[in-house]
Design an enzyme around this catalytic site. Structure first.
Site, PDB file in Angstrom:
ATOM      1  N   ARG A 200       3.866 -10.343   0.439  1.00  0.00           N
ATOM      2  CA  ARG A 200       3.061  -9.895  -0.691  1.00  0.00           C
ATOM      3  C   ARG A 200       2.022  -9.047  -0.497  1.00  0.00           C
ATOM      4  O   ARG A 200       1.646  -7.781  -0.944  1.00  0.00           O
ATOM      5  CB  ARG A 200       2.526 -11.102  -1.698  1.00  0.00           C
ATOM      6  N   CYS A 201       1.273  -9.465   0.662  1.00  0.00           N
ATOM      7  CA  CYS A 201       0.007  -8.669   1.094  1.00  0.00           C
ATOM      8  C   CYS A 201       0.507  -7.106   1.783  1.00  0.00           C
ATOM      9  O   CYS A 201      -0.098  -6.265   1.248  1.00  0.00           O
ATOM     10  CB  CYS A 201      -0.693  -9.402   2.173  1.00  0.00           C
ATOM     11  N   MET A 202       1.753  -7.172   2.181  1.00  0.00           N
ATOM     12  CA  MET A 202       2.086  -6.219   2.746  1.00  0.00           C
ATOM     13  C   MET A 202       2.869  -4.877   1.948  1.00  0.00           C
ATOM     14  O   MET A 202       3.581  -4.038   2.498  1.00  0.00           O
ATOM     15  CB  MET A 202       3.313  -6.363   3.909  1.00  0.00           C
TER      16      MET A 202
END
Length: 422
Positions: free
Chosen positions: A411-413
């Site tokens: 999700r962060c990426m």
């Protein structure tokens, strides 16, 4: 239909031809923004890891291979993948923007303070657009400037800080600098100085790139606001409800301003502010809590107190201003907000004290939903992944030996730009 950079048209269902449209965390993902890890990671050294917010130094060829596999997984599911660096190169093809962009970068990097502004400006403008974007992202070492052009004492002392411009190794976490909410987005003021320049790229892309500039895209919160907010704390639960973490990186002041803007200019009716421990391990809300299906969420149980109690604040539209109500039960708050009779919180690592702490550190709760009940996760979090499968979730695993060193998961990426409505 929308048109990608390669000229191919793709159907976007009920999305009304908008370049940004995200009304849930789980709607079928159509377009996503990534940043391929690059030379900026090779400018990490042990002496400067803390300053640049890293705990370790990834091996560039391997992290690129893992990231390419991640992108391929998304493409194989019919998702359009855009790259931050490519969009920025195309922006700089517009006359006059090269000089303006370089000036902005150097001002934000405080290059004028050490007397290096002019030489760095000329150096950057000597590159073509691709090289210019890479140089800004990778950072500029002092050794790149010939000795004959070093006219200040600090430039001549080789054992002092090695950079004119710091590298931006966190750029592959595209979620944080800007995040889509509804038909607009936040362009965020990042908490840490090491990341503050990152949202400049999205500001330029939204303002000038032909894909976006012809649309009147609302910016719910801008990077000039003095209180920080980051996209990893922003979770779109439905077309009317946003959850946001009060965290190490996102302030209560930033949340309140965002809520006011959403209530005045969008269909959103409620913002659920969830306080989490303010530590690096629990950096953003999405490192401890993500939505994986209509009625299912992952959670790291360590964010909850005795009896599952938490500090939760509901911000809603009032007659004259926002109304703030304190809650303590996350499960009940979510059920009411989503109009559900039943909801499941799936514990990271199965709730085991060791497994949950280990897998949360490797982003076991940081899932990227690409459709309802379909998520991308790191393969190393095998306890959490099997638990997700036992709850009927399709889990697509990607390699993570190097990607996980940056302390961020799938999700962060990823920065979803377009999702189907649910």
């Amino acid at each position: 239909m929308t048109q990608s950079l390669d000229g191919h048209e793709r159907t976007t269902g009920a999305i009304r031809n908008l370049p940004i449209h995200v009304t849930s965390e789980i709607g079928e993902l159509k377009t996503v923004l990534l940043k391929r890890p690059g030379r900026e990671l090779e400018n990490l050294t042990p002496d400067h890891l803390g300053r640049l917010l890293f705990d370790d130094i990834p091996h560039l060829p391997v992290i690129q291979k893992e990231h390419d596999y991640f992108a391929a997984v998304l493409r194989n599911r019919g998702i359009e993948v855009l790259y931050l660096e490519k969009l920025m190169e195309e922006v700089l093809a517009i006359p006059h923007l090269r000089e303006q962009f370089v000036a902005n970068v150097l001002e934000e990097s405080k290059s004028n303070i050490n007397g290096s502004y002019e030489k760095l400006r000329d150096y950057l403008l000597s590159f073509d657009n691709e090289q210019l974007v890479e140089a800004v992202m990778a950072g500029i070492r002092k050794t790149e400037i010939p000795h004959s052009k070093r006219t200040h004492l600090h430039e001549m002392i080789e054992d002092t800080y090695p950079f004119y411009l710091d590298p931006m190794p966190n750029l592959y976490f595209t979620r944080d600098p800007a995040a889509a909410i509804g038909d607009g987005l936040t362009i965020n003021r990042m908490k840490e100085p090491a990341r503050r320049r990152e949202s400049l790229f999205m500001h330029y892309i939204i303002t000038y790139h032909p894909r976006f500039a012809k649309h009147d895209i609302p910016v719910w919160s801008d990077r000039e606001y003095r209180f920080s907010m980051e996209g990893g704390d922003e979770l779109v639960l439905s077309k009317e409800v946003l959850a946001i973490g009060i965290s190490e990186r996102t302030t209560a002041q930033g949340i309140e301003r965002l809520a006011r803007n959403l209530f005045e200019r969008s269909e959103f009716k409620k913002v659920i502010a969830i306080e989490i421990p303010k530590s690096r391990a629990f950096m953003h809300l999405d490192t401890v809590f993500t939505m994986v299906d209509y009625d299912k969420f992952t959670i790291h149980s360590a964010i909850q107190g005795s009896g599952g109690q938490m500090n939760i604040f509901e911000l809603t539209r009032g007659a004259d201003d926002i109304t703030i109500t304190k809650r303590t039960d996350l499960l009940e708050t979510l059920k009411e907000a989503l109009h559900l009779d039943h909801l499941v919180l799936i514990p990271c690592g199965g709730g085991d004290a060791i497994a949950s702490a280990r897998e949360q550190w490797s982003d076991g709760s940081n899932t990227l939903a690409i459709a309802p009940g379909v998520v991308v996760t790191y393969d190393r979090n095998y306890v959490s992944n099997e638990l997700l499968r036992s709850h009927g979730i399709e889990v697509i695993e990607i390699g993570s030996s190097e990607l996980s060193r940056g302390r961020g998961g799938p999700r962060c990426m990823s920065c979803p730009l377009v999702r189907e409505d649910i």
